[in-house]
Motif scaffolding. Structure first.
Motif, PDB file in Angstrom:
ATOM      1  N   GLY A 137      32.032  46.067  -9.778  1.00 17.21           N
ATOM      2  CA  GLY A 137      32.677  44.760  -9.692  1.00 17.21           C
ATOM      3  C   GLY A 137      33.927  44.668 -10.531  1.00 17.21           C
ATOM      4  N   LEU A 138      33.898  45.311 -11.682  1.00 17.37           N
ATOM      5  CA  LEU A 138      35.078  45.311 -12.564  1.00 17.37           C
ATOM      6  C   LEU A 138      36.244  46.044 -11.903  1.00 17.37           C
ATOM      7  CD1 LEU A 138      33.587  46.003 -16.129  1.00 17.37           C
ATOM      8  CD2 LEU A 138      34.364  43.825 -15.190  1.00 17.37           C
ATOM      9  N   LYS A 139      35.914  47.106 -11.180  1.00 17.93           N
ATOM     10  CA  LYS A 139      36.963  47.884 -10.506  1.00 17.93           C
ATOM     11  C   LYS A 139      37.501  47.137  -9.288  1.00 17.93           C
ATOM     12  CE  LYS A 139      35.158  52.374 -11.983  1.00 17.93           C
ATOM     13  NZ  LYS A 139      34.460  53.598 -11.556  1.00 17.93           N
ATOM     14  N   ASP A 140      36.553  46.612  -8.468  1.00 14.33           N
ATOM     15  CA  ASP A 140      36.955  45.910  -7.246  1.00 14.33           C
ATOM     16  C   ASP A 140      35.766  45.086  -6.754  1.00 14.33           C
ATOM     17  OD1 ASP A 140      37.794  45.016  -4.797  1.00 14.33           O
ATOM     18  OD2 ASP A 140      38.592  46.945  -4.124  1.00 14.33           O
ATOM     19  N   ILE A 141      35.865  43.761  -6.861  1.00 15.17           N
ATOM     20  CA  ILE A 141      34.751  42.890  -6.503  1.00 15.17           C
ATOM     21  C   ILE A 141      34.400  43.002  -5.019  1.00 15.17           C
ATOM     22  CG2 ILE A 141      36.062  40.800  -5.923  1.00 15.17           C
ATOM     23  CD1 ILE A 141      32.906  40.870  -8.121  1.00 15.17           C
ATOM     24  N   SER A 142      35.384  43.338  -4.180  1.00  8.95           N
ATOM     25  CA  SER A 142      35.117  43.473  -2.741  1.00  8.95           C
ATOM     26  C   SER A 142      34.248  44.684  -2.437  1.00  8.95           C
ATOM     27  CB  SER A 142      36.434  43.561  -1.957  1.00  8.95           C
ATOM     28  OG  SER A 142      37.127  44.745  -2.310  1.00  8.95           O
ATOM     29  N   ILE A 143      34.294  45.693  -3.314  1.00  8.62           N
ATOM     30  CA  ILE A 143      33.423  46.866  -3.165  1.00  8.62           C
ATOM     31  C   ILE A 143      32.015  46.526  -3.649  1.00  8.62           C
ATOM     32  CG2 ILE A 143      32.977  49.215  -4.010  1.00  8.62           C
ATOM     33  CD1 ILE A 143      36.020  49.607  -4.159  1.00  8.62           C
ATOM     34  N   ALA A 144      31.948  45.704  -4.702  1.00 10.08           N
ATOM     35  CA  ALA A 144      30.658  45.380  -5.317  1.00 10.08           C
ATOM     36  C   ALA A 144      29.786  44.504  -4.424  1.00 10.08           C
ATOM     37  CB  ALA A 144      30.885  44.689  -6.662  1.00 10.08           C
ATOM     38  N   ILE A 145      30.409  43.652  -3.588  1.00 13.70           N
ATOM     39  CA  ILE A 145      29.630  42.706  -2.772  1.00 13.70           C
ATOM     40  C   ILE A 145      28.684  43.408  -1.788  1.00 13.70           C
ATOM     41  CG2 ILE A 145      29.786  40.913  -1.001  1.00 13.70           C
ATOM     42  CD1 ILE A 145      32.236  39.838  -2.559  1.00 13.70           C
ATOM     43  N   PRO A 146      29.152  44.365  -0.968  1.00 16.55           N
ATOM     44  CA  PRO A 146      28.195  45.049  -0.081  1.00 16.55           C
ATOM     45  C   PRO A 146      27.140  45.845  -0.844  1.00 16.55           C
ATOM     46  CG  PRO A 146      30.374  46.065   0.057  1.00 16.55           C
ATOM     47  CD  PRO A 146      30.538  44.789  -0.692  1.00 16.55           C
ATOM     48  N   ILE A 147      27.513  46.390  -2.006  1.00 17.62           N
ATOM     49  CA  ILE A 147      26.523  47.091  -2.842  1.00 17.62           C
ATOM     50  C   ILE A 147      25.441  46.105  -3.283  1.00 17.62           C
ATOM     51  CG2 ILE A 147      26.136  48.289  -5.039  1.00 17.62           C
ATOM     52  CD1 ILE A 147      28.978  49.423  -4.793  1.00 17.62           C
ATOM     53  N   ALA A 148      25.890  44.908  -3.688  1.00 16.49           N
ATOM     54  CA  ALA A 148      24.955  43.877  -4.144  1.00 16.49           C
ATOM     55  C   ALA A 148      23.987  43.481  -3.030  1.00 16.49           C
ATOM     56  CB  ALA A 148      25.726  42.657  -4.628  1.00 16.49           C
ATOM     57  N   VAL A 149      24.494  43.336  -1.818  1.00 15.37           N
ATOM     58  CA  VAL A 149      23.638  42.968  -0.675  1.00 15.37           C
ATOM     59  C   VAL A 149      22.575  44.035  -0.448  1.00 15.37           C
ATOM     60  CG1 VAL A 149      23.581  42.546   1.813  1.00 15.37           C
ATOM     61  CG2 VAL A 149      25.427  41.575   0.433  1.00 15.37           C
ATOM     62  N   ALA A 150      22.977  45.302  -0.521  1.00 14.73           N
ATOM     63  CA  ALA A 150      22.025  46.406  -0.330  1.00 14.73           C
ATOM     64  C   ALA A 150      20.949  46.395  -1.411  1.00 14.73           C
ATOM     65  CB  ALA A 150      22.774  47.740  -0.338  1.00 14.73           C
ATOM     66  N   VAL A 151      21.363  46.138  -2.658  1.00  9.20           N
ATOM     67  CA  VAL A 151      20.401  46.105  -3.764  1.00  9.20           C
ATOM     68  C   VAL A 151      19.427  44.938  -3.585  1.00  9.20           C
ATOM     69  CG1 VAL A 151      20.097  45.893  -6.266  1.00  9.20           C
ATOM     70  CG2 VAL A 151      21.987  47.252  -5.363  1.00  9.20           C
ATOM     71  N   VAL A 152      19.932  43.786  -3.145  1.00  5.55           N
ATOM     72  CA  VAL A 152      19.072  42.627  -2.885  1.00  5.55           C
ATOM     73  C   VAL A 152      18.015  42.979  -1.837  1.00  5.55           C
ATOM     74  CG1 VAL A 152      18.985  40.339  -1.818  1.00  5.55           C
ATOM     75  CG2 VAL A 152      20.701  40.822  -3.571  1.00  5.55           C
ATOM     76  N   ILE A 153      18.452  43.640  -0.760  1.00  9.15           N
ATOM     77  CA  ILE A 153      17.528  43.996   0.323  1.00  9.15           C
ATOM     78  C   ILE A 153      16.396  44.889  -0.184  1.00  9.15           C
ATOM     79  CG2 ILE A 153      17.322  45.277   2.497  1.00  9.15           C
ATOM     80  CD1 ILE A 153      20.163  44.279   3.185  1.00  9.15           C
ATOM     81  N   HIS A 154      16.722  45.839  -1.064  1.00 10.27           N
ATOM     82  CA  HIS A 154      15.627  46.688  -1.524  1.00 10.27           C
ATOM     83  C   HIS A 154      14.933  46.154  -2.776  1.00 10.27           C
ATOM     84  CE1 HIS A 154      18.419  49.328  -4.112  1.00 10.27           C
ATOM     85  NE2 HIS A 154      17.402  49.115  -4.908  1.00 10.27           N
ATOM     86  N   ASN A 155      15.508  45.139  -3.433  1.00 10.34           N
ATOM     87  CA  ASN A 155      14.814  44.495  -4.553  1.00 10.34           C
ATOM     88  C   ASN A 155      13.595  43.718  -4.075  1.00 10.34           C
ATOM     89  OD1 ASN A 155      16.279  45.352  -6.730  1.00 10.34           O
ATOM     90  ND2 ASN A 155      17.285  43.415  -7.128  1.00 10.34           N
ATOM     91  N   ILE A 156      13.716  43.096  -2.909  1.00 13.48           N
ATOM     92  CA  ILE A 156      12.629  42.242  -2.412  1.00 13.48           C
ATOM     93  C   ILE A 156      11.332  43.024  -2.195  1.00 13.48           C
ATOM     94  CG2 ILE A 156      11.890  40.754  -0.504  1.00 13.48           C
ATOM     95  CD1 ILE A 156      14.839  39.776  -0.355  1.00 13.48           C
ATOM     96  N   PRO A 157      11.364  44.137  -1.433  1.00 14.56           N
ATOM     97  CA  PRO A 157      10.107  44.895  -1.298  1.00 14.56           C
ATOM     98  C   PRO A 157       9.652  45.558  -2.599  1.00 14.56           C
ATOM     99  CG  PRO A 157      11.905  46.008  -0.140  1.00 14.56           C
ATOM    100  CD  PRO A 157      12.404  44.651  -0.513  1.00 14.56           C
ATOM    101  N   LEU A 158      10.593  45.959  -3.456  1.00  8.28           N
ATOM    102  CA  LEU A 158      10.193  46.556  -4.740  1.00  8.28           C
ATOM    103  C   LEU A 158       9.411  45.557  -5.585  1.00  8.28           C
ATOM    104  CD1 LEU A 158      13.297  48.672  -5.890  1.00  8.28           C
ATOM    105  CD2 LEU A 158      11.059  49.538  -5.230  1.00  8.28           C
TER     106      LEU A 158
END
Length: 259
Positions: A137-158
């Motif tokens: 996010g510090l480097k580029d917030i637009s790159i961090a957003i799709p990463i965040a969505v992916a992490v959210v998706i796998h956080n739920i089942p974890l």
């Protein structure tokens, strides 16, 4: 100095961490005496943890180490970290059994410990993951957003791997929810710690070794605890099928937003 980008990155990481509570909340809609759900949830969680360990966490750790130390040396260190994580978990289990071996425990006690073990493994994984997301996010917030969505998706089942055993063993929704939430908050905590301290002392080799150790811990917990416990409550074929479904869900979540 705290910039707008720092605040945006931290806010994104905090939202991702809080998503762990969502999976925990979903598990409470199922009746506590539903042993089939307990069995399938445990094996589903095992599939999630095994897949994410082999396909994401271990390869990421290995890549970080190899980038610094070269392919040959990096491969061996990654393998030592992976199997070291397994041996560490096995040793901890042995110590627990030695000190606790003279007492009889029911399935409830076992499930509660299982939930806590999953919580520790996932929490250790979440700290560097939160730092990685924050750094992106510090480097580029637009790159961090799709990463965040992916992490959210796998956080739920974890989070199911944490909340279901604790809820079924104690009947306490609040306790199960709290543990899942605290594990999720390890992600923004990792961001804060990294921003204040760890960037000075940690490097890619350290994070790489940590990732490989976590992968070993998660695979061991899945094979030694999650799957065998699941098969106590349900036909072992259904347990295996549920684990495969867990792998498919994680594969899809990682494929949608590859990170």
């Amino acid at each position: 100095m705290i910039t707008k980008n720092v605040l945006l990155s931290f806010g994104l990481t905090l939202i991702v961490g809080l998503s762990m509570a969502v999976g925990s909340g979903l598990s409470f809609f199922i009746k506590r005496n539903n042993k089939r759900f307990l069995s399938l949830a445990l094996s589903f969680s095992a599939g999630i943890m095994i897949y994410v360990s082999f396909m994401e966490i271990y390869p990421e750790g290995k890549e970080l180490i190899e980038a610094q130390l070269g392919e040959h040396k990096g491969t061996w260190i990654a393998l030592l970290g992976f199997f070291g994580g397994m041996l560490l978990t096995a040793a901890i289990e042995k110590i627990v059994h030695i000190f606790d071996g003279h007492h009889h425990h029911d399935h409830g006690d076992h499930l509660s410990k299982l939930g806590l073990m999953s919580a520790v493994a996932i929490a250790v994984h979440n700290i560097p993951e939160g730092l990685a997301l924050f750094t992106a996010g510090l480097k580029d917030i637009s790159i961090a957003i799709p990463i965040a969505v992916a992490v959210v998706i796998h956080n739920i089942p974890l989070s199911i791997a944490i909340s279901v055993p604790i809820y079924y063993s104690t009947g306490n929704k609040g306790k199960a929810f709290t543990y899942s939430l605290l594990v999720g908050l390890c992600q923004p905590a990792g961001a804060v710690i990294g921003y204040l301290l760890l960037s000075k002392f940690f490097n890619d080799i350290t994070f790489g070794i940590l990732f490989t150790i976590v992968a070993g811990i998660m695979v061991f917990v899945s094979l030694d605890e999650l799957l065998p416990t699941s098969q106590k409550y349900e036909d072992h074929h259904l347990s295996v099928y549920s684990a495969i479904v867990g792998m498919i869900v994680m594969a899809i979540s990682l494929g949608i937003f590859s990170h």
